[in-house]
Motif scaffolding. Structure first.
Motif, mmCIF file in Angstrom:
data_model
loop_
_atom_site.group_PDB
_atom_site.id
_atom_site.type_symbol
_atom_site.label_atom_id
_atom_site.label_comp_id
_atom_site.label_asym_id
_atom_site.label_seq_id
_atom_site.Cartn_x
_atom_site.Cartn_y
_atom_site.Cartn_z
ATOM 1 N N TYR A 1 0.811 -1.260 -0.022
ATOM 2 C CA TYR A 1 -0.021 -0.014 -0.019
ATOM 3 C C TYR A 1 0.756 1.139 -0.021
ATOM 4 O O TYR A 1 0.307 2.488 0.117
ATOM 5 C CB TYR A 1 -1.046 0.003 1.292
ATOM 6 C CG TYR A 1 -0.258 0.146 2.477
ATOM 7 C CD1 TYR A 1 0.068 1.264 3.096
ATOM 8 C CD2 TYR A 1 -0.106 -0.976 3.436
ATOM 9 C CE1 TYR A 1 0.450 1.570 4.352
ATOM 10 C CE2 TYR A 1 0.407 -0.721 4.681
ATOM 11 C CZ TYR A 1 0.589 0.541 5.238
ATOM 12 O OH TYR A 1 1.159 0.510 6.234
ATOM 13 N N GLY A 2 2.208 1.062 -0.147
ATOM 14 C CA GLY A 2 3.097 2.316 -0.078
ATOM 15 C C GLY A 2 4.501 1.939 -0.342
ATOM 16 O O GLY A 2 4.687 0.461 -0.578
ATOM 17 N N PRO A 3 5.356 2.778 -0.647
ATOM 18 C CA PRO A 3 6.816 2.478 -0.767
ATOM 19 C C PRO A 3 7.772 1.937 0.376
ATOM 20 O O PRO A 3 8.757 1.434 -0.139
ATOM 21 C CB PRO A 3 7.413 3.931 -1.372
ATOM 22 C CG PRO A 3 6.640 4.838 -0.454
ATOM 23 C CD PRO A 3 5.100 4.130 -0.115
ATOM 24 N N LEU A 4 7.351 1.989 1.525
ATOM 25 C CA LEU A 4 8.456 1.769 2.448
ATOM 26 C C LEU A 4 8.182 0.176 2.710
ATOM 27 O O LEU A 4 7.274 -0.553 2.687
ATOM 28 C CB LEU A 4 8.133 2.493 3.982
ATOM 29 C CG LEU A 4 7.928 3.951 3.640
ATOM 30 C CD1 LEU A 4 7.832 4.888 4.752
ATOM 31 C CD2 LEU A 4 9.585 4.393 3.245
ATOM 32 N N TYR B 1 2.561 -1.587 9.613
ATOM 33 C CA TYR B 1 2.730 0.079 9.942
ATOM 34 C C TYR B 1 4.010 0.206 10.742
ATOM 35 O O TYR B 1 4.614 -0.739 11.395
ATOM 36 C CB TYR B 1 1.534 0.612 10.646
ATOM 37 C CG TYR B 1 1.186 -0.172 11.875
ATOM 38 C CD1 TYR B 1 1.746 0.331 13.038
ATOM 39 C CD2 TYR B 1 0.503 -1.094 12.022
ATOM 40 C CE1 TYR B 1 1.479 -0.235 14.503
ATOM 41 C CE2 TYR B 1 -0.052 -1.730 13.135
ATOM 42 C CZ TYR B 1 0.513 -1.381 14.224
ATOM 43 O OH TYR B 1 0.209 -1.784 15.364
ATOM 44 N N ARG B 2 4.611 1.200 10.363
ATOM 45 C CA ARG B 2 5.683 1.785 11.278
ATOM 46 C C ARG B 2 5.552 1.964 12.631
ATOM 47 O O ARG B 2 4.562 2.561 12.952
ATOM 48 C CB ARG B 2 6.403 2.938 10.548
ATOM 49 C CG ARG B 2 6.903 2.749 9.247
ATOM 50 C CD ARG B 2 7.460 4.369 8.660
ATOM 51 N NE ARG B 2 6.101 5.083 8.362
ATOM 52 C CZ ARG B 2 6.139 6.403 7.817
ATOM 53 N NH1 ARG B 2 7.312 6.864 7.857
ATOM 54 N NH2 ARG B 2 5.137 6.940 7.550
ATOM 55 N N ASP C 1 0.504 5.874 8.324
ATOM 56 C CA ASP C 1 0.461 4.366 7.847
ATOM 57 C C ASP C 1 -0.975 3.820 7.976
ATOM 58 O O ASP C 1 -1.467 3.022 7.009
ATOM 59 C CB ASP C 1 1.603 3.365 8.247
ATOM 60 C CG ASP C 1 2.821 3.802 7.758
ATOM 61 O OD1 ASP C 1 3.003 4.831 7.110
ATOM 62 O OD2 ASP C 1 3.724 3.256 8.414
ATOM 63 N N VAL C 2 -1.371 3.790 8.962
ATOM 64 C CA VAL C 2 -2.558 3.104 9.351
ATOM 65 C C VAL C 2 -3.784 3.647 8.429
ATOM 66 O O VAL C 2 -4.646 3.001 8.081
ATOM 67 C CB VAL C 2 -2.915 3.092 10.761
ATOM 68 C CG1 VAL C 2 -4.521 2.590 11.094
ATOM 69 C CG2 VAL C 2 -1.993 2.194 11.516
#
Length: 247
Positions: free
Chosen positions: A21-24, A79-80, A94-95
């Motif tokens: 859902y994202g780049p990290l 999530y982080r 993130d959430v």
């Protein structure tokens, strides 16, 4: 009833899918699918661990497998966390991003808005996320959730995990608590259910009682149940978790 941590390391089958859902590195969602196939109800599970990087989504494997066996499509976002670029505001960003992305990412497998279920710190994040104007959820279920952050900070739960999450105490960073503490935010528009064991020695039941009294939310108290039994499908508390999920 013994509150065993064994569920945290119990082996479980791997997820059926892992989506981004994202780049990290932590921007991933594990997905478990029911045998019933497409069109099953969707549950998003937000894991606990006092928002710390020492705990990740892998400990939800037994719970996620049991939910899939019960007929749900199960999505577990990572999530982080603090100690891994998380805390304020990264954990919250993130959430929110993951929950907003889930409906389109899971569209081939689930057609209903998600039920969001969170345990401990995940319970906090689930209820917090449900207060956002963009939130689209069928319901929110908190299992032993950290729903009154000011109380959690005052109790110094897990050696000050709340202060670490938000970068200070309620008196040091009051604006962050005002934005992140479910007990200070409006009631979500989605129905909210709370479950909490009376023998919880990690997040005392008084935390859920405080939120329930402030917001008028129903709280089901489970006598003799501890913190980890709520995520253990082998525990006597598990039927109550299934009962809290709308079909």
């Amino acid at each position: 009833m013994t509150d065993s941590r064994e569920v945290l390391t119990r082996p479980a089958p791997p997820p059926d899918l892992t989506l981004r859902y994202g780049p990290l590195p932590d921007h991933v969602i594990d997905v478990r699918l029911p045998s019933s196939g497409a069109g099953a109800p969707l549950v998003v599970v937000l894991h606990g661990g006092f928002w710390r990087s020492a705990y990740d989504r892998t400990h939800t494997g037994p719970m996620a497998g049991a939910l899939a066996a019960a007929g749900y499509v199960v999505a577990i976002p990572e999530y982080r966390r603090t100690g891994r670029e998380g805390g304020w505001p990264g954990t919250f960003e993130d959430v929110a991003t993951a929950l907003d992305a889930v409906p389109s990412l899971l569209e081939p497998y689930a057609t209903t808005p998600p039920v969001v279920l969170g345990h401990s710190a995940g319970g906090h994040l689930a209820v917090w996320a449900a207060t956002r104007p963009s939130a689209r959820m069928r319901a929110v279920v908190s299992l032993a959730g950290c729903l009154d952050l000011a109380m959690c900070a005052d109790l110094r739960l897990d050696d000050g995990a709340t202060d670490l999450l938000l970068g200070g105490s309620p008196t040091e960073v009051p604006d962050r608590y005002a934005a992140a503490d479910p007990a200070r935010l409006p009631l979500p528009t989605a129905p909210v259910k709370l479950l909490h064991g009376t023998s919880d020695d990690r997040v005392p039941i008084e935390v859920s009682r405080s939120y329930a009294a402030r917001l008028g939310v129903p709280l089901r108290e489970l006598p003799g149940v501890g913190h980890f039994a709520l995520i253990d499908p082998l525990s006597r508390a598990w039927p109550a978790v299934l009962e809290a999920l709308p079909r």
